[in-house]
Design a protein around this motif. Structure first.
Motif, PDB file in Angstrom:
ATOM      1  N   ASP A   1       0.822  -1.209   0.000  1.00 11.48           N
ATOM      2  CA  ASP A   1       0.000   0.000   0.000  1.00 11.48           C
ATOM      3  C   ASP A   1       0.855   1.259   0.000  1.00 11.48           C
ATOM      4  N   VAL A   2       1.957   1.236   0.758  1.00  7.82           N
ATOM      5  CA  VAL A   2       2.821   2.416   0.851  1.00  7.82           C
ATOM      6  C   VAL A   2       3.483   2.700  -0.491  1.00  7.82           C
ATOM      7  N   VAL A   3       4.039   1.680  -1.117  1.00 14.06           N
ATOM      8  CA  VAL A   3       4.715   1.883  -2.401  1.00 14.06           C
ATOM      9  C   VAL A   3       3.713   2.289  -3.477  1.00 14.06           C
TER      10      VAL A   3
ATOM     11  N   ALA B   1       4.109   9.130   0.276  1.00 12.41           N
ATOM     12  CA  ALA B   1       3.201   8.238   1.005  1.00 12.41           C
ATOM     13  C   ALA B   1       3.332   8.506   2.500  1.00 12.41           C
ATOM     14  N   ILE B   2       2.204   8.631   3.160  1.00 16.02           N
ATOM     15  CA  ILE B   2       2.159   8.849   4.601  1.00 16.02           C
ATOM     16  C   ILE B   2       1.398   7.685   5.224  1.00 16.02           C
ATOM     17  N   SER B   3       2.038   6.979   6.120  1.00 15.28           N
ATOM     18  CA  SER B   3       1.387   5.866   6.816  1.00 15.28           C
ATOM     19  C   SER B   3       1.474   6.095   8.317  1.00 15.28           C
ATOM     20  N   GLN B   4       0.487   5.608   9.022  1.00 16.64           N
ATOM     21  CA  GLN B   4       0.430   5.763  10.473  1.00 16.64           C
ATOM     22  C   GLN B   4       0.355   4.388  11.120  1.00 16.64           C
TER      23      GLN B   4
ATOM     24  N   ILE C   1      -2.604   3.644   5.437  1.00 21.35           N
ATOM     25  CA  ILE C   1      -2.257   4.803   4.632  1.00 21.35           C
ATOM     26  C   ILE C   1      -3.125   5.994   5.035  1.00 21.35           C
ATOM     27  N   VAL C   2      -2.511   7.151   5.158  1.00 21.88           N
ATOM     28  CA  VAL C   2      -3.227   8.383   5.473  1.00 21.88           C
ATOM     29  C   VAL C   2      -3.404   9.174   4.178  1.00 21.88           C
TER      30      VAL C   2
ATOM     31  N   CYS D   1       1.095  18.146  13.730  1.00 20.47           N
ATOM     32  CA  CYS D   1       0.303  17.793  12.553  1.00 20.47           C
ATOM     33  C   CYS D   1      -1.092  17.395  13.012  1.00 20.47           C
ATOM     34  N   ILE D   2      -2.014  17.371  12.067  1.00 19.44           N
ATOM     35  CA  ILE D   2      -3.413  17.026  12.341  1.00 19.44           C
ATOM     36  C   ILE D   2      -3.861  16.002  11.307  1.00 19.44           C
ATOM     37  N   ARG D   3      -4.544  14.968  11.784  1.00 21.19           N
ATOM     38  CA  ARG D   3      -5.185  14.011  10.884  1.00 21.19           C
ATOM     39  C   ARG D   3      -6.693  14.112  11.067  1.00 21.19           C
ATOM     40  N   ARG D   4      -7.394  14.170   9.974  1.00 21.05           N
ATOM     41  CA  ARG D   4      -8.836  14.381   9.984  1.00 21.05           C
ATOM     42  C   ARG D   4      -9.568  13.076   9.702  1.00 21.05           C
ATOM     43  N   TYR D   5     -10.609  12.824  10.504  1.00 16.85           N
ATOM     44  CA  TYR D   5     -11.463  11.650  10.334  1.00 16.85           C
ATOM     45  C   TYR D   5     -12.906  12.101  10.142  1.00 16.85           C
ATOM     46  N   LEU D   6     -13.651  11.349   9.359  1.00 18.93           N
ATOM     47  CA  LEU D   6     -15.100  11.468   9.287  1.00 18.93           C
ATOM     48  C   LEU D   6     -15.690  10.126   9.695  1.00 18.93           C
ATOM     49  N   MET D   7     -16.533  10.114  10.731  1.00 14.52           N
ATOM     50  CA  MET D   7     -17.094   8.860  11.206  1.00 14.52           C
ATOM     51  C   MET D   7     -18.501   9.085  11.737  1.00 14.52           C
TER      52      MET D   7
END
Length: 219
Positions: free
Chosen positions: A84-86, A95-98, A136-137, A160-166
């Motif tokens: 997924d990263v590649v 690519a940004i992964s968490q 993957i973000v 940094c900030i990561r945004r979620y919709l749930m």
């Protein structure tokens, strides 16, 4: 922007046609085939670190660490995460992964037999997932320090900030009385906020998004 343009090119997403436009807008997915060809060659290289000894006295330690790493990589399906990263790297250029510890909770009704022989339904909580997770973000949902030039060095990002919709019910199941809920305010959260999808491709307009909530993770 460029991210949307590259993703549309890779996914083969098409603009909606007007009623008077009878011509097909299907095109040959050249971008997708080029990315997948390069991806298959890169993944085949077996991109794995090799733990070497620094001296003769570290020979056995290096072997143990190498076997430990290989075992952890195998049981965690690390090759799928690397895939997924590649893939994201080839499409978007970055690519940004968490990696984090993920706990997915779900409430169910358990049927028990009481002393009088009657069935009783009691609410219980189970864990669908309780382990380390890597994902993957999306670039559209990631907001690093605007003055940063990278993630390391003298000009590294400070936050940094990561945004979620749930869904609001999923929010309460995940955050109420959790490590993120230090002050006990998660139970007071209601649906709302900016629930707009920032990606070009958006869900069908007929979906009910009134119970969605915007969640911002700050680091």
């Amino acid at each position: 922007n460029n991210l949307d343009r590259w993703e549309k090119q890779y996914e083969g997403l098409r603009e909606p046609r007007g009623q008077d436009n009878w011509q097909s807008n299907h095109v040959v997915p050249l971008t997708h085939s080029v990315v997948q060809t390069a991806l298959s060659e890169i993944i085949r290289q077996n991109l794995q670190p090799f733990i070497k000894r620094r001296g003769m006295e570290d020979e056995m330690k290096a072997r143990v660490m190498q076997h430990t790493y290989d075992y952890a990589w195998q049981v965690s399906d690390g090759d799928l995460s690397l895939f997924d990263v590649v893939n994201e790297l080839l499409v978007s250029g970055c690519a940004i992964s968490q990696e984090y510890y993920r706990v997915d909770k779900r409430k169910i009704g358990e049927i028990t037999i009481g002393k009088d022989g009657k069935e009783e339904v009691k609410e219980a909580e189970i864990l669908d997932y309780d382990d380390v997770c890597n994902e993957i973000v999306k670039h559209q949902d990631f907001f690093p320090d605007e003055f940063a030039r990278g993630f390391a060095g003298p000009y590294q990002a400070r936050d940094c900030i990561r945004r979620y919709l749930m869904d609001i019910e999923d929010f309460h199941a995940k955050y109420d009385n959790s490590a993120w809920d230090q002050y006990g305010d998660a139970s007071k959260v209601k649906s709302g906020g900016d629930t707009t999808y920032y990606e070009w491709f958006k869900p069908p307009q007929g979906m009910n998004l009134q119970d969605q909530v915007e969640v911002l993770h700050y680091w």
